[in-house]
Design a protein around this motif. Structure first.
Motif, short mmCIF file in Angstrom:
data_model
loop_
_atom_site.label_atom_id
_atom_site.label_comp_id
_atom_site.label_asym_id
_atom_site.label_seq_id
_atom_site.Cartn_x
_atom_site.Cartn_y
_atom_site.Cartn_z
N THR A 77 0.96 -1.71 0.13
CA THR A 77 0.26 0.20 -0.05
C THR A 77 0.74 1.11 -0.70
N LEU A 78 1.98 0.97 0.80
CA LEU A 78 2.76 2.15 1.48
C LEU A 78 3.55 2.37 -0.40
N THR A 79 3.94 1.70 -1.01
CA THR A 79 4.39 1.59 -2.53
C THR A 79 3.22 1.94 -3.66
N MET A 94 -14.25 -12.73 -8.33
CA MET A 94 -13.70 -10.79 -8.15
C MET A 94 -13.95 -10.09 -9.85
N LEU A 95 -14.00 -11.24 -11.28
CA LEU A 95 -14.17 -11.01 -11.82
C LEU A 95 -15.71 -10.94 -12.42
N ALA A 96 -16.01 -11.27 -12.00
CA ALA A 96 -18.14 -11.72 -12.51
C ALA A 96 -18.68 -10.58 -10.76
N LEU A 97 -18.31 -10.22 -10.18
CA LEU A 97 -18.39 -8.27 -9.30
C LEU A 97 -18.28 -7.21 -9.68
N GLU A 98 -16.78 -7.60 -11.10
CA GLU A 98 -15.79 -6.57 -11.54
C GLU A 98 -15.64 -7.03 -12.86
N PRO A 99 -16.11 -7.01 -13.90
CA PRO A 99 -15.78 -7.28 -15.28
C PRO A 99 -14.25 -6.94 -15.97
N LYS A 100 -14.17 -5.23 -15.40
CA LYS A 100 -13.22 -4.89 -16.25
C LYS A 100 -11.70 -4.90 -14.85
N LEU A 101 -12.26 -5.60 -13.47
CA LEU A 101 -11.07 -5.52 -13.03
C LEU A 101 -9.53 -6.35 -13.19
N SER A 102 -8.39 -5.49 -13.15
CA SER A 102 -7.13 -6.03 -13.43
C SER A 102 -6.46 -7.11 -12.55
N ILE A 103 -6.71 -7.99 -12.31
CA ILE A 103 -5.49 -8.72 -10.84
C ILE A 103 -4.70 -9.12 -11.20
N ILE A 104 -3.33 -8.91 -10.61
CA ILE A 104 -1.79 -9.59 -10.19
C ILE A 104 -1.87 -10.25 -8.89
N ASP A 116 -1.72 -10.06 -14.91
CA ASP A 116 0.10 -10.85 -13.90
C ASP A 116 0.29 -11.41 -13.15
N TYR A 117 1.55 -11.48 -12.79
CA TYR A 117 1.87 -12.51 -12.48
C TYR A 117 3.66 -11.24 -11.43
N ILE A 118 3.62 -11.50 -10.37
CA ILE A 118 5.04 -11.48 -9.21
C ILE A 118 5.34 -12.05 -8.31
N ALA A 119 6.23 -12.70 -9.13
CA ALA A 119 6.84 -13.44 -7.40
C ALA A 119 7.21 -12.68 -6.12
N LYS A 120 7.05 -13.53 -5.02
CA LYS A 120 7.46 -12.78 -3.47
C LYS A 120 9.34 -13.49 -3.79
N PRO A 121 10.07 -12.23 -3.01
CA PRO A 121 9.86 -11.10 -2.02
C PRO A 121 10.02 -10.12 -4.00
N GLN A 129 8.94 -3.22 -9.53
CA GLN A 129 8.08 -4.47 -10.76
C GLN A 129 6.43 -4.68 -10.28
N ILE A 130 6.10 -3.47 -9.33
CA ILE A 130 5.00 -3.16 -8.77
C ILE A 130 4.99 -1.90 -10.06
N ARG A 131 4.86 -1.08 -9.99
CA ARG A 131 4.91 0.34 -10.73
C ARG A 131 5.29 -0.55 -12.09
N GLN A 132 6.30 -1.40 -12.78
CA GLN A 132 6.02 -1.43 -14.52
C GLN A 132 4.91 -2.62 -14.74
N SER A 133 4.37 -3.21 -13.82
CA SER A 133 2.94 -4.09 -13.86
C SER A 133 2.25 -3.34 -13.75
N LEU A 134 2.36 -2.03 -13.03
CA LEU A 134 1.04 -1.36 -13.31
C LEU A 134 1.26 -0.55 -14.46
N SER A 135 2.21 -0.54 -15.35
CA SER A 135 2.59 0.47 -15.92
C SER A 135 1.24 -0.06 -17.00
N ARG A 136 1.79 -1.45 -17.67
CA ARG A 136 1.67 -1.99 -18.49
C ARG A 136 0.16 -2.09 -18.66
N ILE A 137 -0.25 -2.55 -17.14
CA ILE A 137 -2.14 -2.10 -17.16
C ILE A 137 -2.42 -0.99 -18.14
N GLU A 138 -2.11 -0.13 -16.78
CA GLU A 138 -2.58 1.68 -18.46
C GLU A 138 -1.86 1.47 -19.44
#
Length: 457
Positions: free
Chosen positions: A17-19, A66-76, A97-102, A107-116
Motif C-alpha cells: 500500500t505504501l508503494t 472477483m471478475l464476476a463482480l467487477e468484469p473490468k478488474l485487472s488482477i495481479i 500479471d504474475y509477480i513472485a515474492k519477494p 516490479q509493481i510500477r512496471q506491472s501497473l504501467s503495463r495495465i495503464e
C-alpha cells in the motif's frame, strides 16, 4: 487507479500500500478473499493485487468470483510459491500479471504501467472507432465570426475544467462533435468517451443502459450489465438530447451529478462514479421546467457552463471556409479531383438559409462531390431546394399569406430533419399536428396537379 491489496500478511499489505500510495494510487486492503469479495460488492476498483495463499483460502478460487463482480478488474497475483503451472492457471482464470515474492517497488510500477498502457490503447481504439464518421469535422470549430470565436474560446477554457457542461443549439450545429472536442482537450482524454442518446430507448431500457442492471431485475434481464456510467469511469459521459430524459430517471441523474453515486437496476448497493458529464439539447430546458417536464434542480446542476452552438445562418463569414473544408474531405474520400465551386454554386450556398445547419452542409457537399461530372461543383449538382434558394428571409414581407409562409417553412424543415419527430421538435409543435399538416399539403398538391391537368385538357 483504485487498487485493492489482498494478502493475509499485514506487513505485505502495508508495504504494498505504501508503494502504491507513493505512485499516486488510491488503495484499500483485505486480509482474505472473502473480505475482498465483500469490498467489491460495496465499491469499484480498477486493479487488485491478490496473494494466492490466503491462509485456509486458495487465491485462485477468488479470481473468477472477483471478475464476476467487477468484469473490468485487472488482477495481479503474487506469491512466494512460484511455479509455471500456477502462473498459467492464474492467467487462465483471468489474472493479467504474475509477480513472485519477494518483489520490489519497481516490479509493481512496471506491472501497473503495463495495465495503464493496455487500457489507454483500448480506450484509444474505442475513441478512434467512434470518430471515424466525423474525422476532420473539428475544422468546424474554426471561425472568422468574432462572436463565434469568443464562444469557441469559452469552450476551450471549459475543456480543462471538471465542470458539467450543457451544450445548446439547433439540430445539426455540431453539438456532439463539440462534446468530443471538449473530452479530447480535457485531462480525461486518455479514458473513454461514452455517448447515451436519451430519446433512443424506453424508460426501462434507458435506465439499464445508463446505470446497468443485475440478473432478474426485469423481464428479459438474463445476465448482468454495468451500464454506460461504469463504461465512462474516469472519462466523459455525453448525454445527447437531455431534454428527452424521462422524468423517472431525472432524480437518478441528479444523484449522479450531486453525490457521484448511482445504483444498478435491481441492485440497492450504491456505487461511486468518477465521470465528467456533458449534456446537449436542441430544446429550451427552462421551458420544460415551467411545463413540469424537467426538474428545476437538475437543470441548474447541468447548467454550470453553457455553450450555445450558433446556427450556420449566423456564420456567414465562415460558410465558404466550411464548404471548402468539406469539399477537400469528400474529394479525398471519393478519390475525385474536384477542387472548387463555380461562382453560381457558391452564390446559391450563400443565399440558402441552411435550416439543417452543418449537418445539411456536409450532406449537400458529399452528394455534390459524388454526382458532379466536372472538376468543379456547379449549382446543378445541388438538390432542388438549394438550387432554387432565395436569400434568407427573402419571402418574409412579400405579398404572400401567413398560411403559405407557414407551409413553406414546414416543408423545408421536414426536408432537412432526420425524422418527423425531430421536425416537430424544431417547429415546436406536436408530431400529430405536423402529420396532419403534411397530409393536408399533399392533398392540396394533388388537387393543384389535377386542376392543372384538367385545364390543359
Amino acid at each position: 487507479m483504485r487498487i485493492l491489496v489482498i494478502d493475509d500478511e499485514a506487513h505485505i499489505r502495508k508495504t504494498t500500500t505504501l508503494t502504491l500510495d507513493a505512485l499516486g494510487h488510491e488503495c484499500e486492503q483485505a486480509e482474505s478473499g472473502t473480505a475482498a469479495v465483500n469490498l467489491l460488492k460495496k465499491s469499484n476498483f480498477d486493479t487488485a493485487f491478490l496473494d494466492l495463499r490466503l491462509g485456509a483460502e486458495d487465491g485462485l478460487e477468488f479470481i473468477p468470483k472477483m471478475l464476476a463482480l467487477e468484469p473490468k478488474l485487472s488482477i495481479i497475483v503474487f506469491t512466494a510459491y512460484t511455479s509455471l503451472d500456477t502462473a498459467v492457471e492464474a492467467m487462465r482464470r483471468g489474472a493479467v500479471d504474475y509477480i513472485a515474492k519477494p518483489f520490489t517497488p519497481e516490479q509493481i510500477r512496471q506491472s501497473l504501467s503495463r495495465i495503464e498502457n493496455s487500457r489507454r490503447l483500448e480506450n484509444r481504439v474505442v475513441e478512434l472507432e467512434s470518430m471515424l464518421s466525423i474525422q476532420e469535422n473539428l475544422t468546424e470549430f474554426e471561425s472568422r465570426e468574432p462572436l463565434v470565436q469568443k464562444l469557441f474560446e469559452t469552450a476551450n477554457k471549459a475543456a480543462s475544467s471538471a465542470a458539467t457542461i450543457l451544450i445548446l443549439g439547433e439540430s445539426g450545429t455540431g453539438k456532439s462533435i463539440l462534446a468530443r472536442a471538449l473530452h479530447r482537450n480535457s485531462p480525461r482524454r486518455d479514458n473513454a468517451f461514452v455517448t447515451v442518446a436519451c430519446p433512443s430507448l424506453s424508460k426501462e431500457l434507458l435506465e439499464s443502459e445508463l446505470f446497468g442492471h443485475v440478473r432478474g431485475a426485469f423481464t428479459g434481464a438474463v445476465g448482468e450489465t454495468w451500464g454506460k456510467v461504469k463504461a465512462a469511469e474516469g472519462g466523459t459521459l455525453f448525454l445527447d438530447e437531455i431534454g428527452e430524459l424521462p422524468p423517472e430517471i431525472q432524480p437518478k441523474l441528479l444523484r449522479l451529478l450531486q453525490e457521484r453515486e448511482y445504483e444498478r437496476v435491481g441492485d440497492p448497493k450504491p456505487r461511486k462514479a468518477n465521470v465528467r458529464v456533458i449534456a446537449a439539447t436542441n430544446r429550451r430546458l427552462e421551458d420544460l421546467v415551467k411545463e413540469g417536464k424537467f426538474r428545476e434542480d437538475l437543470y441548474y446542476r447541468l447548467n454550470v457552463i453553457t455553450i450555445e452552438m450558433p446556427p450556420l445562418r449566423q456564420r456567414a463569414l465562415d460558410l465558404e471556409m466550411l464548404a471548402q473544408q468539406h469539399l477537400q474531405l469528400f474529394a479525398r474520400q471519393s478519390a475525385r479531383s474536384i477542387k472548387d465551386f463555380t461562382p453560381a454554386a457558391m452564390s446559391a450556398m450563400q443565399r440558402y438559409p441552411w435550416p439543417g445547419n452543418l449537418r445539411e452542409l456536409r450532406n449537400v457537399i458529399e452528394r455534390a462531390v459524388i454526382l458532379a461530372p466536372g472538376e468543379k461543383i456547379d449549382v446543378n449538382d445541388f438538390p432542388d431546394s438549394l438550387r432554387g434558394a432565395q436569400p434568407s428571409g427573402a419571402i418574409i414581407g412579400n405579398r404572400i399569406s401567413l398560411e403559405e409562409l407557414e407551409r413553406e417553412h414546414i416543408l423545408r424543415i421536414i426536408e432537412i430533419a432526420s425524422s418527423m419527430d425531430e421536425a416537430a421538435q424544431i417547429l415546436g409543435i406536436d408530431p400529430a399536428t405536423l402529420y396532419r399538416k403534411r397530409k393536408r399539403y399533399a392533398e392540396l398538391a394533388e388537387q393543384n396537379t389535377a386542376s392543372a391537368a384538367s385545364s390543359t385538357s
